[in-house]
Scaffold this motif. Structure first.
Motif, PDB file in Angstrom:
ATOM      1  N   LEU A   1       0.444   4.887   0.696  1.00  0.00           N
ATOM      2  CA  LEU A   1      -0.294   6.089   1.041  1.00  0.00           C
ATOM      3  C   LEU A   1       0.749   7.026   1.589  1.00  0.00           C
ATOM      4  CD1 LEU A   1      -3.510   4.721   2.712  1.00  0.00           C
ATOM      5  CD2 LEU A   1      -3.318   5.863   0.526  1.00  0.00           C
TER       6      LEU A   1
ATOM      7  N   ILE B   1       0.860  -1.180   0.000  1.00  0.00           N
ATOM      8  CA  ILE B   1       0.000   0.000   0.000  1.00  0.00           C
ATOM      9  C   ILE B   1       0.894   1.226   0.000  1.00  0.00           C
ATOM     10  CG2 ILE B   1      -1.824   1.219   1.204  1.00  0.00           C
ATOM     11  CD1 ILE B   1      -2.315  -1.235   2.785  1.00  0.00           C
TER      12      ILE B   1
ATOM     13  N   HIS C   1      -6.092   3.000  -4.519  1.00  0.00           N
ATOM     14  CA  HIS C   1      -6.690   1.885  -5.243  1.00  0.00           C
ATOM     15  C   HIS C   1      -7.979   2.271  -5.936  1.00  0.00           C
ATOM     16  CE1 HIS C   1      -3.827  -1.090  -3.978  1.00  0.00           C
ATOM     17  NE2 HIS C   1      -3.872  -0.577  -2.764  1.00  0.00           N
ATOM     18  N   SER C   2      -8.232   3.572  -6.014  1.00  0.00           N
ATOM     19  CA  SER C   2      -9.500   4.019  -6.588  1.00  0.00           C
ATOM     20  C   SER C   2      -9.295   4.784  -7.880  1.00  0.00           C
ATOM     21  CB  SER C   2     -10.239   4.925  -5.596  1.00  0.00           C
ATOM     22  OG  SER C   2     -10.391   4.276  -4.371  1.00  0.00           O
ATOM     23  N   GLN C   3     -10.276   4.647  -8.766  1.00  0.00           N
ATOM     24  CA  GLN C   3     -10.272   5.400 -10.012  1.00  0.00           C
ATOM     25  C   GLN C   3     -11.346   6.466  -9.953  1.00  0.00           C
ATOM     26  OE1 GLN C   3     -10.600   3.691 -13.984  1.00  0.00           O
ATOM     27  NE2 GLN C   3      -9.591   1.897 -13.166  1.00  0.00           N
ATOM     28  N   PHE C   4     -11.017   7.645 -10.481  1.00  0.00           N
ATOM     29  CA  PHE C   4     -11.994   8.721 -10.475  1.00  0.00           C
ATOM     30  C   PHE C   4     -12.111   9.328 -11.863  1.00  0.00           C
ATOM     31  CE2 PHE C   4     -10.001   8.604  -6.280  1.00  0.00           C
ATOM     32  CZ  PHE C   4     -11.112   8.399  -5.487  1.00  0.00           C
TER      33      PHE C   4
END
Lengths: 114, 490
Positions: free
Chosen positions: A5, A3, A95-98
């Protein structure tokens, strides 16, 4: 893949940022080590698909825009990867798509990374 | 992506820092009313500059509101960055801590079929054809032909038309002695024969099939991708990509779609979407009428489609420039594409059908009563008389006035009326186009108007109606003049 971050374990205080002086009408989130004339920092609207970077700061004259980006977790220090630019900008943070429109993309300033 | 869940760690709330915590405590002391939220949550929202909650505090805690505003202002002025940012960072840090303690990720991200499809769905070259396919099969074939055609036919004609309603009519005629009351219950526009029959046999199958498709699109993660694809086009008419939901829904039922404009963020967008749907998005009933009348005349159908489409684009463009307010903005998370869970889809569809049914049924009943009063008092005859000069202006026969007025209350009557006029040879091709354009642009129906008043407020609804009424006739008139001037015979 580990991860990644930017601020694991860190408190809000380590994420130093300040409102840009002299333009009180604009809300800016800018880490103190980011200088104004940095050629590597460009708005996301000028990023090309496939480019990686790290969010340097978020700047917009509309507090509501800022609020929206905060809600998405688009925060200074985070890694960003632009997947596609048309018909809208699609990028990956964590881990997110926007997907966002050009106006919002102009508010996000990213430092290019190889 | 698959993740392995380890045992959850001890969870602690985010650390906002001592100054913010102190402010939370001071704010909580002034919050006496019941907000439906913990005082701490209300205080945090206040610190983040949430205008909505501040309004609520002013209303519910007028005594403490002044102090609350002062405290928020104080801490904000001593903080180097917006407090909403500080709060967001603290929460991110807390979330990251929890994740790190209980989630491990596989070394390499899998490139599976879902991921590929997710990318194809938003690629400019493949995304648009896929979108058209989804809309064609999901909406046109399933909702339009199966729901609005097959199911409505079974329920309305076969079940209610030949079994339930005749039986209820006999029952009421036998046991209710007053003709006026009989008319109210089982007359041509009665509460049972119009309101209940429409709500159950017409609206429910259309809405049910629509919500089923919609839940599938939603749960698969396709919806945000659809919104992304149409965002640019929506911006031209003052909306953002999210507006695809109510606009597409409008082709099923404008009444339902007007309720669904709630998904839009700003009041300005809701007004524009409501106006465009009331004006230029034909609902399934209107589409049925128009296609039935014009499908044998491709040129007439093309002119109708062109005029209505141009009106939609032009009015949207003008509204986007004329209405004040915040510019629309588009931001959505794109979740990975997933197989929808059948159980979730069915539950969601059922809950939405129930909700919609309860919202729309009272409106239909009120419409029935209004028509009943209008007929009893002779107000309708006056209105038909008032419409006749307009019919002359449009070059339509006098009987068309009845079609227009009743079409606003009951769709199939308007349709049947136009069919009859056309069949008797009372309407030529050009007149049919003029009538179809005017009827499409005209307010869809009384239920749509009532919901518009409920959602947007009576003032806005009346303003929209006051615009649409003359405008639809003006466009109809322009089409008539243009067809005559160009010597087009259809």
């Amino acid at each position: 893949m580990a991860i990644r971050l930017s601020r694991i374990g860190g408190s809000a205080a380590t994420a130093a940022s300040r409102v840009r002086a002299g333009s009180p009408s604009r809300a800016t989130l800018r880490p103190q080590n980011a200088t104004g004339g940095d050629a590597a920092v460009v708005p996301l609207s000028r990023f090309r698909p496939g480019e990686h970077g790290r969010i340097a700061y978020v700047e917009t004259s509309e507090p509501r825009r800022l609020q929206k980006l905060l809600a998405l977790g688009v925060l200074p220090g985070k890694e960003l990867y632009l997947r596609q630019a048309f018909p809208g900008r699609v990028f990956q943070v964590g881990h997110s798509q926007f997907a966002i429109d050009d106006d919002l993309a102009r508010a996000i300033f990213v430092r290019r990374e190889a | 992506m698959s993740v392995a869940l380890a045992s959850p760690a001890q969870t602690e709330g985010p650390d906002y820092g001592s100054e913010v915590e102190a402010a939370i405590n001071r704010l909580s002391e002034h919050l006496q009313a019941e907000y439906g939220l913990a005082p701490r949550a209300v205080a945090l929202l206040l610190l983040q500059g949430d205008a909505e909650i501040l309004d609520k505090v002013r209303r519910l805690d007028p005594a403490g509101a002044e102090n609350v505003a002062t405290i928020v202002h104080q801490i904000q002025s001593t903080s180097p960055e917006p407090l909403s940012y500080t709060v967001a960072l603290s929460r991110q840090a807390a979330a990251a801590g929890i994740l790190a303690s209980c989630v491990t990720y596989p070394a390499r991200q899998r490139r599976d079929f879902g991921e590929l499809l997710g990318r194809l769905a938003i690629h400019p070259l493949t995304g648009y054809p896929l979108m058209l396919a989804v809309l064609y099969f999901g909406l046109y074939k399933f909702v339009g032909q199966f729901g609005a055609g097959t199911l409505v036919g079974l329920l309305e004609k076969d079940l209610f038309g030949t079994v339930i309603n005749p039986w209820l009519v006999r029952l009421v005629d036998a046991y209710v002695p007053w003709p006026a009351l009989q008319a109210l219950l089982v007359g041509e526009y009665g509460i049972i024969t119009l309101a209940l029959t429409y709500a159950i046999a017409l609206i429910l199958p259309i809405v049910g099939t629509f919500f089923l498709v919609f839940s599938l699109i939603e749960d698969s993660g396709y919806l945000p991708r659809l919104a992304l694809l149409v965002d640019r086009a929506c911006k031209a008419i003052g909306l953002n990509g999210r507006a695809v939901i109510p606009l597409v829904l409008g082709f099923g039922c404008d009444t339902m779609a007007t309720v669904v404009t709630r998904v839009l963020e700003t009041k300005r967008e809701r007004v524009i979407a409501t106006l465009l749907m009331a004006l230029a998005i034909p609902c399934s009933a209107q589409l049925g009428v128009v296609l039935g009348l014009l499908s044998f005349n491709p040129a007439a159908l093309a002119i109708w489609g062109g005029v209505v489409g141009a009106t939609f684009a032009l009015v949207g463009f003008l509204a986007a420039h004329a209405l004040p307010g915040e510019k629309p903005s588009f931001y959505m998370e794109l979740p990975p594409l997933r197989w929808p869970q059948p159980r979730n889809v069915l539950l969601k569809t059922y809950a939405r059908m129930e909700w919609y049914f309860l919202e729309v049924l009272p409106v239909f009943v009120v419409a029935s009563v209004l028509i009943w009063v209008g007929q009893l008092t002779g107000v309708f005859d006056l209105l038909v008389g008032a419409l006749q000069p307009l019919m002359r202006l449009l070059g339509l026969p006098q009987q068309a006035a009845v079609v227009f007025l009743f079409g606003f209350f009951r769709r199939d009557y308007g349709a049947a009326g136009l069919y009859e006029l056309a069949q008797n040879g009372a309407l030529n091709g050009a007149q049919l186009v003029v009538a179809a354009v005017t009827l499409t642009l005209f307010l869809p129906c009384i239920a749509q108007f009532s919901v518009m008043a409920k959602e947007r407020g009576l003032k806005t609804a009346l303003a929209i109606a006051a615009f649409i009424f003359p405008f639809s006739f003006a466009v109809g008139f322009a089409v008539k003049v243009a067809l005559a001037a160009l010597g087009v015979s259809l």
